[in-house]
Design a protein around this motif. Structure first.
Motif, PDB file in Angstrom:
ATOM      1  N   PHE A 142     -54.366  23.629 -57.692  1.00  0.00           N
ATOM      2  CA  PHE A 142     -53.707  22.550 -58.415  1.00  0.00           C
ATOM      3  C   PHE A 142     -52.195  22.759 -58.434  1.00  0.00           C
ATOM      4  CE2 PHE A 142     -57.933  22.827 -60.573  1.00  0.00           C
ATOM      5  CZ  PHE A 142     -58.422  21.599 -60.173  1.00  0.00           C
ATOM      6  N   ASP A 143     -51.459  21.671 -58.330  1.00  0.00           N
ATOM      7  CA  ASP A 143     -50.008  21.692 -58.459  1.00  0.00           C
ATOM      8  C   ASP A 143     -49.630  21.490 -59.912  1.00  0.00           C
ATOM      9  OD1 ASP A 143     -49.417  21.953 -55.712  1.00  0.00           O
ATOM     10  OD2 ASP A 143     -49.677  19.805 -55.408  1.00  0.00           O
ATOM     11  N   GLY A 144     -48.398  21.822 -60.228  1.00  0.00           N
ATOM     12  CA  GLY A 144     -47.874  21.523 -61.548  1.00  0.00           C
ATOM     13  C   GLY A 144     -47.555  22.762 -62.345  1.00  0.00           C
ATOM     14  N   ASP A 145     -47.158  22.508 -63.591  1.00  0.00           N
ATOM     15  CA  ASP A 145     -46.859  23.611 -64.499  1.00  0.00           C
ATOM     16  C   ASP A 145     -48.147  24.087 -65.176  1.00  0.00           C
ATOM     17  OD1 ASP A 145     -47.460  21.788 -66.576  1.00  0.00           O
ATOM     18  OD2 ASP A 145     -45.360  21.438 -67.070  1.00  0.00           O
ATOM     19  N   ARG A 146     -48.019  25.065 -66.029  1.00  0.00           N
ATOM     20  CA  ARG A 146     -49.175  25.659 -66.702  1.00  0.00           C
ATOM     21  C   ARG A 146     -50.041  24.605 -67.393  1.00  0.00           C
ATOM     22  NH1 ARG A 146     -50.764  30.623 -68.256  1.00  0.00           N
ATOM     23  NH2 ARG A 146     -51.911  30.837 -70.215  1.00  0.00           N
ATOM     24  N   HIS A 147     -49.396  23.721 -68.136  1.00  0.00           N
ATOM     25  CA  HIS A 147     -50.127  22.671 -68.862  1.00  0.00           C
ATOM     26  C   HIS A 147     -50.899  21.772 -67.885  1.00  0.00           C
ATOM     27  CE1 HIS A 147     -51.049  19.594 -71.818  1.00  0.00           C
ATOM     28  NE2 HIS A 147     -50.572  18.708 -70.959  1.00  0.00           N
ATOM     29  N   GLU A 148     -50.251  21.366 -66.812  1.00  0.00           N
ATOM     30  CA  GLU A 148     -50.900  20.476 -65.841  1.00  0.00           C
ATOM     31  C   GLU A 148     -52.052  21.172 -65.119  1.00  0.00           C
ATOM     32  OE1 GLU A 148     -47.227  17.640 -64.410  1.00  0.00           O
ATOM     33  OE2 GLU A 148     -47.191  19.773 -63.838  1.00  0.00           O
ATOM     34  N   ILE A 149     -51.876  22.427 -64.778  1.00  0.00           N
ATOM     35  CA  ILE A 149     -52.943  23.180 -64.108  1.00  0.00           C
ATOM     36  C   ILE A 149     -54.150  23.311 -65.032  1.00  0.00           C
ATOM     37  CG2 ILE A 149     -53.601  25.464 -63.203  1.00  0.00           C
ATOM     38  CD1 ILE A 149     -50.627  25.603 -62.151  1.00  0.00           C
ATOM     39  N   ARG A 150     -53.914  23.644 -66.270  1.00  0.00           N
ATOM     40  CA  ARG A 150     -55.031  23.783 -67.226  1.00  0.00           C
ATOM     41  C   ARG A 150     -55.719  22.441 -67.462  1.00  0.00           C
ATOM     42  NH1 ARG A 150     -54.517  28.284 -71.325  1.00  0.00           N
ATOM     43  NH2 ARG A 150     -54.803  26.649 -72.862  1.00  0.00           N
ATOM     44  N   ARG A 151     -54.931  21.371 -67.609  1.00  0.00           N
ATOM     45  CA  ARG A 151     -55.524  20.046 -67.828  1.00  0.00           C
ATOM     46  C   ARG A 151     -56.340  19.622 -66.609  1.00  0.00           C
ATOM     47  NH1 ARG A 151     -55.945  14.934 -67.257  1.00  0.00           N
ATOM     48  NH2 ARG A 151     -56.045  13.476 -68.971  1.00  0.00           N
ATOM     49  N   ASN A 152     -55.807  19.840 -65.409  1.00  0.00           N
ATOM     50  CA  ASN A 152     -56.543  19.490 -64.190  1.00  0.00           C
ATOM     51  C   ASN A 152     -57.810  20.319 -64.035  1.00  0.00           C
ATOM     52  OD1 ASN A 152     -54.775  17.464 -63.384  1.00  0.00           O
ATOM     53  ND2 ASN A 152     -53.496  18.871 -62.217  1.00  0.00           N
ATOM     54  N   THR A 153     -57.760  21.560 -64.473  1.00  0.00           N
ATOM     55  CA  THR A 153     -58.951  22.413 -64.441  1.00  0.00           C
ATOM     56  C   THR A 153     -60.034  21.847 -65.348  1.00  0.00           C
ATOM     57  OG1 THR A 153     -57.627  24.377 -63.937  1.00  0.00           O
ATOM     58  CG2 THR A 153     -59.805  24.753 -64.914  1.00  0.00           C
ATOM     59  N   ILE A 154     -59.655  21.473 -66.548  1.00  0.00           N
ATOM     60  CA  ILE A 154     -60.612  20.884 -67.493  1.00  0.00           C
ATOM     61  C   ILE A 154     -61.191  19.595 -66.919  1.00  0.00           C
ATOM     62  CG2 ILE A 154     -60.849  19.825 -69.773  1.00  0.00           C
ATOM     63  CD1 ILE A 154     -58.609  21.867 -70.679  1.00  0.00           C
ATOM     64  N   ALA A 155     -60.326  18.723 -66.429  1.00  0.00           N
ATOM     65  CA  ALA A 155     -60.778  17.437 -65.888  1.00  0.00           C
ATOM     66  C   ALA A 155     -61.726  17.632 -64.705  1.00  0.00           C
ATOM     67  CB  ALA A 155     -59.573  16.593 -65.478  1.00  0.00           C
ATOM     68  N   HIS A 156     -61.357  18.507 -63.780  1.00  0.00           N
ATOM     69  CA  HIS A 156     -62.189  18.733 -62.602  1.00  0.00           C
ATOM     70  C   HIS A 156     -63.552  19.301 -62.994  1.00  0.00           C
ATOM     71  CE1 HIS A 156     -63.066  19.375 -58.378  1.00  0.00           C
ATOM     72  NE2 HIS A 156     -63.503  20.575 -58.697  1.00  0.00           N
ATOM     73  N   SER A 157     -63.557  20.256 -63.898  1.00  0.00           N
ATOM     74  CA  SER A 157     -64.835  20.870 -64.292  1.00  0.00           C
ATOM     75  C   SER A 157     -65.757  19.838 -64.936  1.00  0.00           C
ATOM     76  CB  SER A 157     -64.612  22.060 -65.216  1.00  0.00           C
ATOM     77  OG  SER A 157     -64.014  21.657 -66.421  1.00  0.00           O
TER      78      SER A 157
END
Length: 165
Positions: free
Chosen positions: A135-150
């Motif tokens: 995932f691209d982005g900062d820490r917040h974006e990476i964590r949010r994308n991780t949650i969304a993808h899962s």
């Protein structure tokens, strides 16, 4: 957040309809997945428990990840998330388990495992599926994308799964 809760609501509806439960084993999200799942009113009917296994010790002690697996593959690996998911499933006696481990940054990455690399594991009694994303982005974006993808992948699985008779 609204979109994530909508996903969690759909997951909850399917789990409740089939009288099944889920557990999570989270590292890089620090409990974010379980937070979103429990934002849904009535989630106690289908959400069993969460394991926040941020450290290697927590991964070993709480969900039974083998020391050898951690040493040979590193905490951010499909092998580790497979063991996290399988261990969480067993300890929680749930029907589904979701596990994540990754590098949210801004530091901690390497050429082999860059910031934004996240490994996912989804387990049932039938077996475990793993995947790695970047995932691209900062820490917040990476964590949010991780949650969304899962959650998206879990919902997709639940929609395709035929209830056992």
């Amino acid at each position: 957040m609204e979109q994530l809760v909508k996903l969690a609501t759909q997951i909850g509806e399917r789990l409740k309809t089939s009288n099944q439960t889920i557990t999570t084993a989270e590292s890089c999200t620090g409990g974010g997945i379980s937070y979103v799942l429990t934002e849904v009113a009535g989630s106690s009917a289908w959400f069993e428990r969460a394991f926040v296994t941020y450290s290697n010790d927590a991964k070993r002690e709480m969900v039974g990840v083998a020391t050898d697996t951690l040493v040979e593959n590193g905490a951010v690996s499909e092998e580790v998330v497979a063991e996290m998911a399988a261990g969480a499933l067993k300890v929680a006696n749930a029907d589904f388990a979701l596990a994540v481990s990754g590098i949210a940054g801004p530091t901690g990455g390497s050429e082999e495992k860059p910031v934004g690399m996240v490994c996912f594991g989804w387990a049932t009694r039938k077996g475990t599926v793993t995947e790695t994303c970047l995932f691209d982005g900062d820490r917040h974006e990476i964590r949010r994308n991780t949650i969304a993808h899962s959650l998206c992948r879990l919902l997709s699985y639940l929609e395709s799964e035929k209830p056992e008779q």
